[in-house]
Motif scaffolding. Structure first.
Motif, PDB file in Angstrom:
ATOM      1  N   ALA A 454       0.831  -1.212   0.000  1.00 17.33           N
ATOM      2  CA  ALA A 454       0.000   0.000   0.000  1.00 17.33           C
ATOM      3  C   ALA A 454       0.862   1.257   0.000  1.00 17.33           C
ATOM      4  O   ALA A 454       0.498   2.274  -0.609  1.00 17.33           O
ATOM      5  N   ALA A 455       2.013   1.203   0.677  1.00 13.85           N
ATOM      6  CA  ALA A 455       2.914   2.361   0.699  1.00 13.85           C
ATOM      7  C   ALA A 455       3.362   2.718  -0.709  1.00 13.85           C
ATOM      8  O   ALA A 455       3.391   3.900  -1.092  1.00 13.85           O
ATOM      9  N   LEU A 456       3.697   1.719  -1.512  1.00 17.46           N
ATOM     10  CA  LEU A 456       4.145   1.974  -2.883  1.00 17.46           C
ATOM     11  C   LEU A 456       3.002   2.429  -3.786  1.00 17.46           C
ATOM     12  O   LEU A 456       3.216   3.186  -4.738  1.00 17.46           O
ATOM     13  N   GLU A 457       1.783   1.975  -3.511  1.00 17.68           N
ATOM     14  CA  GLU A 457       0.650   2.273  -4.402  1.00 17.68           C
ATOM     15  C   GLU A 457      -0.083   3.562  -4.046  1.00 17.68           C
ATOM     16  O   GLU A 457      -0.986   3.985  -4.780  1.00 17.68           O
ATOM     17  N   THR A 458       0.292   4.202  -2.913  1.00 17.35           N
ATOM     18  CA  THR A 458      -0.389   5.431  -2.506  1.00 17.35           C
ATOM     19  C   THR A 458      -0.312   6.482  -3.607  1.00 17.35           C
ATOM     20  O   THR A 458       0.763   6.770  -4.138  1.00 17.35           O
ATOM     21  N   PRO A 480       2.909   3.302   5.733  1.00 17.16           N
ATOM     22  CA  PRO A 480       4.062   4.194   5.930  1.00 17.16           C
ATOM     23  C   PRO A 480       4.369   4.972   4.659  1.00 17.16           C
ATOM     24  O   PRO A 480       3.958   4.566   3.567  1.00 17.16           O
ATOM     25  N   PRO A 481       5.079   6.089   4.781  1.00 22.31           N
ATOM     26  CA  PRO A 481       5.430   6.850   3.578  1.00 22.31           C
ATOM     27  C   PRO A 481       6.466   6.114   2.733  1.00 22.31           C
ATOM     28  O   PRO A 481       7.297   5.380   3.262  1.00 22.31           O
ATOM     29  N   ALA A 482       6.382   6.309   1.435  1.00 21.36           N
ATOM     30  CA  ALA A 482       7.349   5.711   0.501  1.00 21.36           C
ATOM     31  C   ALA A 482       8.201   6.834  -0.094  1.00 21.36           C
ATOM     32  O   ALA A 482       7.694   7.927  -0.372  1.00 21.36           O
ATOM     33  N   PHE A 483       9.496   6.559  -0.276  1.00 23.12           N
ATOM     34  CA  PHE A 483      10.415   7.553  -0.819  1.00 23.12           C
ATOM     35  C   PHE A 483      10.955   7.080  -2.161  1.00 23.12           C
ATOM     36  O   PHE A 483      11.199   5.883  -2.363  1.00 23.12           O
ATOM     37  N   ASP A 484      11.112   8.010  -3.068  1.00 21.39           N
ATOM     38  CA  ASP A 484      11.641   7.706  -4.403  1.00 21.39           C
ATOM     39  C   ASP A 484      10.806   6.635  -5.109  1.00 21.39           C
ATOM     40  O   ASP A 484      11.361   5.841  -5.894  1.00 21.39           O
ATOM     41  N   ALA A 485       9.502   6.593  -4.807  1.00 19.18           N
ATOM     42  CA  ALA A 485       8.657   5.584  -5.467  1.00 19.18           C
ATOM     43  C   ALA A 485       8.508   5.936  -6.938  1.00 19.18           C
ATOM     44  O   ALA A 485       8.223   7.082  -7.286  1.00 19.18           O
ATOM     45  N   GLN A 486       8.698   4.965  -7.790  1.00 21.72           N
ATOM     46  CA  GLN A 486       8.582   5.199  -9.224  1.00 21.72           C
ATOM     47  C   GLN A 486       8.141   3.935  -9.938  1.00 21.72           C
ATOM     48  O   GLN A 486       8.440   2.826  -9.489  1.00 21.72           O
ATOM     49  N   ALA A 487       7.431   4.133 -11.044  1.00 14.06           N
ATOM     50  CA  ALA A 487       6.971   2.992 -11.829  1.00 14.06           C
ATOM     51  C   ALA A 487       8.109   2.445 -12.668  1.00 14.06           C
ATOM     52  O   ALA A 487       8.920   3.201 -13.213  1.00 14.06           O
ATOM     53  N   VAL A 488       8.174   1.114 -12.757  1.00 15.13           N
ATOM     54  CA  VAL A 488       9.128   0.436 -13.632  1.00 15.13           C
ATOM     55  C   VAL A 488       8.316  -0.058 -14.827  1.00 15.13           C
ATOM     56  O   VAL A 488       7.507  -0.984 -14.680  1.00 15.13           O
ATOM     57  N   VAL A 497      10.847   2.181   1.602  1.00 13.15           N
ATOM     58  CA  VAL A 497       9.836   2.188   2.664  1.00 13.15           C
ATOM     59  C   VAL A 497      10.513   1.789   3.968  1.00 13.15           C
ATOM     60  O   VAL A 497      11.022   0.659   4.089  1.00 13.15           O
ATOM     61  N   GLY A 498      10.535   2.719   4.934  1.00  7.65           N
ATOM     62  CA  GLY A 498      11.119   2.407   6.240  1.00  7.65           C
ATOM     63  C   GLY A 498      12.563   1.953   6.165  1.00  7.65           C
ATOM     64  O   GLY A 498      12.960   1.047   6.914  1.00  7.65           O
ATOM     65  N   GLY A 499      13.356   2.535   5.258  1.00 11.80           N
ATOM     66  CA  GLY A 499      14.770   2.180   5.159  1.00 11.80           C
ATOM     67  C   GLY A 499      15.040   0.930   4.349  1.00 11.80           C
ATOM     68  O   GLY A 499      16.206   0.521   4.208  1.00 11.80           O
TER      69      GLY A 499
END
Length: 727
Positions: A454-458, A480-488, A497-499
Motif C-alpha cells: 500500500a505504501a508503494l501504491e499510494t 508508511p510513507p514511501a520515498f523515491d517511489a517510481q513505476a518500472v 519504505v522504512g529504510g
C-alpha cells in the motif's frame, strides 16, 4: 412526413381514463403538422411528433377546447412543480359543464373535486326527486327530469365537444343517447340512476388515476426543496432547484441530500433506501458519489454538485417512466384499434335490437327500445380500454420504485417471454473492479506485506493499486510513507519504505530480483488458474509475500442466475476477458462462458441464439456491448444511476443487482397475468349482462352498473401491482 422530425411534450390535467386519452389523442392528430401523438393518462403527459414550423400553442388550445388543462412541459424533470396545487397550469381555463379535475385541484382530497361535487349534486337531486314524487305525485316526472339535467347536461356537453374534435363515438355519446332515449319511453327515473352511477364510476376512476400518478410522482417528493450552499466561506439557504453543477453544498446529519454529487469532505453512512431500496446504509467518503433524495445518517458532508435538479437521478427516473408510459404495448395498441371499431358496432347493435324485433316480429316498441338502450350501456368500452394501460402504468411505476426501469409497455410485455439471457462479465456479473482475495506472507505478517504494498501504491489510480489501498483501509493496516517511489515500465513499482528497498510487481519481474521458492511458485500458478492477478512483494532482494486480486462476482450473482435457471431460462456469459479468468468466474457461478470476444462476436452469438428459437435478452454496461444490446430482443443496461445505465438499451437495472433480472421478468409476468384477468372481467361481465338484458332479467341501471363495476374492478386489480414485491 417531414424530413426533420421534432418532439414537443405537454402536461395535460384531468385525464382519468383511457377514453380521455383517446379523445386528446384524436383531437391533436387533427392539427396541421402533427405526425404522431403519444398520450400517457397515468403520467398526465402528451408527446407530439411534428415537423418544423409547427405551432405548439395550437395543441394547448385544442386540448383546452376538449375541457382539459394543458401547458407545454419544457422541463419534464421539474416533477414536483408540475402538479403544484398552487400552480397556474391551465390558468383561465373553465369550460361550462367540464367535469374533469381542474389543474388547481391537483393534490386536493377527492371529495372536494369537481367530479365529487357533481356526483353529490346529482345524487342529492335524485333523492329530492324521489321525495317530491312521494309527497306530490304530480311533480314526480318534472322532478326526475330536473335531477337528470343536473348530471346529464355536463356529460352531453362533453359528448358534443368530443364529436366536434374527432371522437363522435365516445362513452359520453353512448351515455347521452341511452339517458335521453329512456326519457322518451318514460323511464326517466332509471335515466337519472344510470347517470348517477356513471358519475360515480368516473369519480372512482379519478381516484384510482390519482393513486397511480402519485405512485411515481411521489419519488420527486424525496428531494428536499432547499439546500445549504457554500458561498464565500458561508452557508446560504437556497432553493434546491437553483443549484448548479460545480456548487458545493453542506449536508447535515439527518438531512436529505438535495442533489446528485460527489463527497469532497467528510465521511459517514448514507441511507439510500428511499432511492435504491437497500436496507443497509452505505459508507461514503471523499470521492464517493451520492444521490439526491438519500439521507445523510452520519456526520456532516460537503458535496460537490454533479447534476442540475432537472437531471438528477430521481428526475431522470421519473422522466423515463413517464416516457415509457407514453409508449403503448402491443396488447394496448390492439385494444385501441379494436375499440375504435367496437364502439360504433355497439351503437349499430343497440339500434338493431331496438327496431328489428318490433318491425319484423311485432314486438313491443317500448320493451325493445329499452333493451336497445341497455345494450348501449353494456357496450361502453371503458373497462376494456383501461384494462391494459392501467396495469402497464402500475407495473412500470412499481418497477421504477425498485430500480427496475423499462422503456415502455412493449418492453414490459416482452420481458416475460425471454428464454435466454446473455450476460456481460465485467461490471455485470462482477462488480467491475478487482479486490484483494489472498495475502500470502513469507517471514512477515500479512499486515506488514499489505502495508509495504500500500505504501508503494499510494496516490495511484490503477485498479489493482486501488484494490490494495481499499484492503489496507478495510484491515486498518498502517501505510508508511514511501520515498523515491517510481513505476518500472512493464514490471511494477519500487521505492524506499522504512529504510528498505521494496518492489511490487509481476511474478516474472520479481524473479529477476529474487528467487521464488518452488512451493510459492506453484501457489501463484494455482491462484492464476483461478483467474486471479498476483503481485509479488520483494524487500531488499528477498520475497516477502504476494497478493492475489480478482474482479469478484457480485454477492447476489449466483442466486440471481440460479433463479433464472429454475425458471427454465438459458444463461451464458459473453466476455472479452481471457479464457482462464472467464472460466474461473463462470465455474463459481455455474454459468456457460464464452471468452476473448470482440463486440461483433457478442452480437453474432446473440443472433445465433435467436436463430435457434430463443427470445434473447442481453445484459451489459451499454457501451462496449452496444452491438449485442441492439441485436437482442431486449437489451438491459446494468448501472448505478449513470447516463449509460439510464439511457441505453430497452431497460435498465438501476442498482446493478443480478437478482433484479429475474425480478424484472417476474414483474412482467405479473403484469401480463393482471392484464389477462382484467380483459376477462371486462368482457365476461358484458357477456353476462348482454344475455340477461336480452332475456329481460336486467335493465338500464344494472347495465351501467356492470360497466362501472367492471371499470372499478379492472382499475383496482391493476392498482394491486403498485404493491408488487420481488420474490
Amino acid at each position: 412526413m417531414s424530413a426533420l422530425r421534432h418532439e414537443s411534450r405537454y402536461r395535460v390535467s384531468g385525464m382519468d381514463c383511457a377514453a380521455c386519452g383517446n379523445k386528446v389523442d384524436t383531437a391533436i392528430r387533427r392539427l396541421p403538422g402533427v405526425e404522431d401523438v403519444a398520450v400517457s393518462v397515468a403520467a398526465g403527459t402528451v408527446k407530439v411528433s411534428h415537423g418544423e414550423g409547427f405551432d405548439g400553442t395550437s395543441v394547448v388550445r385544442q386540448v383546452r377546447n376538449l375541457g382539459y388543462g394543458a401547458e407545454p412541459a419544457s422541463d419534464l424533470a421539474a416533477i414536483s412543480n408540475a402538479h403544484d396545487p398552487d400552480g397556474h397550469e391551465g390558468e383561465g381555463h373553465d369550460h361550462a359543464g367540464h367535469t374533469h379535475d381542474h389543474p388547481s385541484e391537483a393534490g386536493m382530497a377527492w371529495w372536494r373535486t369537481r367530479k365529487a361535487r357533481l356526483t353529490a349534486a346529482c345524487g342529492a337531486a335524485l333523492v329530492v326527486a324521489y321525495a317530491l314524487g312521494h309527497l306530490v305525485p304530480s311533480l314526480e316526472r318534472p322532478a326526475f327530469l330536473a335531477a337528470l339535467a343536473v348530471g346529464l347536461v355536463p356529460v352531453a356537453w362533453r359528448a358534443i365537444t368530443a364529436a366536434r374534435f374527432g371522437t363522435p363515438f365516445s362513452i359520453e355519446t353512448l351515455m347521452s343517447i341511452a339517458a335521453i332515449g329512456a326519457v322518451f319511453i318514460g323511464a326517466e327515473e332509471e335515466a337519472v340512476t344510470v347517470v348517477l352511477l356513471f358519475l360515480v364510476g368516473e369519480m372512482l376512476e379519478g381516484v384510482a388515476a390519482g393513486r397511480a400518478r402519485a405512485s411515481i410522482q411521489g419519488l420527486s417528493a424525496l428531494v428536499p426543496k432547499t439546500a445549504l450552499l457554500e458561498v464565500d466561506g458561508e452557508t446560504v439557504d437556497v432553493p434546491a432547484d437553483s443549484l448548479t453543477i460545480g456548487s458545493t453544498i453542506l449536508v447535515r446529519p439527518g438531512d436529505r441530500i438535495p442533489a446528485d454529487g460527489v463527497v469532497v469532505e467528510g465521511s459517514g453512512e448514507v441511507d439510500e433506501a428511499p432511492v435504491t431500496g437497500e436496507s443497509v446504509p452505505k459508507r461514503k467518503t471523499v470521492g464517493d458519489p451520492v444521490f439526491a433524495g438519500t439521507v445523510n445518517a452520519g456526520s456532516v458532508l460537503r458535496v460537490k454538485v454533479t447534476a442540475a435538479a432537472s437531471d438528477n437521478t430521481i428526475a431522470r427516473v421519473v422522466r423515463l417512466v413517464e416516457e415509457a408510459q407514453e409508449s403503448k404495448s402491443p396488447t394496448e395498441r390492439f385494444i385501441d384499434r379494436f375499440s375504435k371499431v367496437y364502439t360504433p358496432a355497439v351503437l349499430a347493435v343497440g339500434a338493431l335490437v331496438a327496431v328489428v324485433p318490433p318491425l319484423a316480429f311485432g314486438g313491443a316498441w317500448d320493451e325493445w327500445i329499452y333493451k336497445g338502450l341497455a345494450i348501449l350501456l353494456i357496450g361502453c368500452p371503458c373497462a376494456l380500454v383501461i384494462s391494459t394501460p392501467a396495469a402497464i402504468a402500475a407495473g412500470l411505476s412499481a418497477g421504477a420504485r425498485r430500480g427496475l426501469l423499462m422503456k415502455g409497455g412493449a418492453v414490459l410485455e416482452s420481458l416475460g417471454g425471454i428464454t435466454a439471457i446473455a450476460f456481460d462479465k465485467t461490471g455485470t456479473l462482477t462488480a467491475g473492479k478487482p479486490v484483494v482475495t489472498d495475502i500470502v506472507a513469507l517471514g512477515r505478517s500479512q499486515t506488514q506485506v499489505l502495508s509495504l504494498a500500500a505504501a508503494l501504491e499510494t496516490g495511484s489510480n490503477h485498479p489493482l493499486a486501488l484494490a490494495i489501498l481499499d484492503r489496507a483501509k478495510a484491515d486498518r493496516a498502517p501505510i508508511p510513507p514511501a520515498f523515491d517511489a517510481q513505476a518500472v515500465p512493464g514490471e511494477g513499482v519500487e521505492g524506499g519504505v522504512g529504510g528498505e528497498r521494496v518492489f511490487l510487481g509481476s511474478q516474472q519481474a520479481a524473479a529477476r530480483r529474487s528467487t521464488l521458492p518452488a512451493e510459492q511458485a506453484d501457489a501463484i500458478k494455482a491462484l492464476n488458474s483461478e483467474g486471479k492477478t498476483v503481485s509479488v512483494v520483494v524487500v531488499d532482494g528477498a520475497v516477502a509475500g504476494f497478493i492475489a486480486m480478482r474482479d469478484e462476482a457480485r454477492p447476489d450473482a449466483a442466486d440471481g442466475l440460479a433463479s433464472l435457471k429454475a425458471s427454465g431460462i438459458r444463461t451464458v456469459m459473453l466476455t472479452g476477458d481471457n479464457k482462464r479468468t472467464a472460466e474461473a468466474v463462470a465455474a463459481s457461478l455455474g454459468i456457460e462462458a464464452r471468452a476473448e470476444l470482440l463486440p461483433e462476436d457478442k452480437q453474432r452469438i446473440v443472433r445465433e441464439l435467436q436463430a435457434k428459437g430463443f427470445k434473447v435478452a442481453k445484459i451489459g454496461d451499454g457501451i462496449n456491448d452496444a452491438p449485442a444490446l441492439a441485436a437482442a430482443d431486449i437489451g438491459i443496461a446494468m448501472g448505478g444511476g449513470t447516463d449509460v445505465a439510464l439511457e441505453t438499451a430497452d431497460a435498465a437495472v438501476l442498482h446493478g443487482r443480478v437478482r433484479d433480472i429475474p425480478d424484472m421478468i417476474d414483474l412482467s409476468k405479473s403484469v401480463m397475468g393482471n392484464i389477462r384477468v382484467n380483459i376477462a372481467i371486462a368482457l365476461g361481465l358484458k357477456a353476462v349482462f348482454l344475455v340477461t338484458t336480452l332475456v329481460g332479467l336486467t335493465g338500464l341501471w344494472p347495465a351501467i352498473l356492470a360497466d362501472t363495476g367492471a371499470t372499478v374492478l379492472v382499475t383496482a386489480n391493476a392498482m394491486r401491482l403498485l404493491g408488487w414485491k420481488s420474490r
